[in-house]
Design an enzyme around this catalytic site. Sequence first.
Site, short mmCIF file in Angstrom:
data_model
loop_
_atom_site.label_atom_id
_atom_site.label_comp_id
_atom_site.label_asym_id
_atom_site.label_seq_id
_atom_site.Cartn_x
_atom_site.Cartn_y
_atom_site.Cartn_z
N HIS A 32 1.50 -0.23 5.50
CA HIS A 32 0.80 -1.37 6.11
C HIS A 32 -0.07 -2.13 5.11
CE1 HIS A 32 1.60 1.60 9.35
NE2 HIS A 32 2.01 0.51 9.96
N ASP A 57 -2.06 1.51 3.34
CA ASP A 57 -1.45 2.84 3.40
C ASP A 57 0.02 2.70 2.99
OD1 ASP A 57 0.00 1.93 5.61
OD2 ASP A 57 -1.09 3.09 7.10
N SER A 66 3.38 -1.19 14.84
CA SER A 66 2.11 -0.81 14.23
C SER A 66 1.45 -1.93 13.43
CB SER A 66 2.30 0.40 13.31
OG SER A 66 3.21 0.10 12.27
#
Length: 365
Positions: free
Chosen positions: A329, A326, A35
Amino acid sequence: MATLCTIFVALFSAALMLVATTRVEARAFFVFGDSLVDSGNNNYLATTARADAPPYGIDYPTRRATGRFSNGLNIPDLISESIGASESPLPYLSPALNGPRLLVGANFASAGVGILNDTGVQFVNIIRIGQQLQYFQQYQQRVSGLIGAEEAQRLVNQALVLITLGGNDFVNNYYLVPFSARSRQFALPDYVPFLISEYRKILLRLYELGARRVLVTGTGPLGCVPAELAMRGRNGECSTELQQAAALFNPQLTQMLLALNDQLGDNVFIAANTQLTHYDFISNPQAFGFVTSKVACCGQGPFNGLGLCTQLSNLCPNRDVYAFWDPFHPSERANRLIVQQIMTGSIEYMNPMNLSTILALDSRT
């Protein structure tokens, strides 16, 4: 009049030569991993590991969620900017990736994946690393159909490659639940060499498929992300277990990459010490213009570290002063700091050389 015509023809020829040169020198860029570098492949999959809804993308040029786990641009976007690419490579599953846009490269990354196939099973449909490499083969066949096999091979050999794996093998596998299957199978000091040996196979396969300049990022300081501060940390301190995992994994990864280069007789693999880069602004956020490196901009619960970033989450008004976007990340601004170190960092950060040195060396060949 003839003189003007001659000048016009000369200028036109020079312009054509400049365009041709630019095309030849433009470097394809391929991205593999999780991600941290996924630019939207998971948008096309039935998975819970998605970032295709607001407030993701709030600072992206289009102000829309794209599938990037960021408020704006992610690491591949910023590397693309740095190497002078016309655009960031599109997700491989994007229907828009065809024709001349294939020559820019492709992003094969998928949120949730790890080095191991059993990492991220809770996300159901994700593109595991073996499948990412199969897609890379398929990509090469598609490009061969476009420009011929010889030119396609040259494009791949001269390309820049980025791969980011490892974090999920700890966060979403080994430490996901107490007494996880992998933690029962391996003590941590044994699990790390197992991961490194599996990663080595992946990198050798990437080499077999034609990759010749590969940036390999380590994990960040896993125990210091807001999610781990909320779930495992005490009084805002980093999680000791996950910090120990990162401290074992990253040096062994660098050693393995340097040994692989010795074996191949070339500096194919470049170790990017993203743990150190992250830790710089985690340990002293104010020095980098951040107000906090503990609290996520978007989230809920302690440190905004619980659950997903959604429209119901707390959302900070100024993303540039938060190191984390977040619970897991970095913000776009933190990503810029990471890419700055990738470009110009000393050997402590980029071993055996940084990306600026690579670009300078490769421009001579």
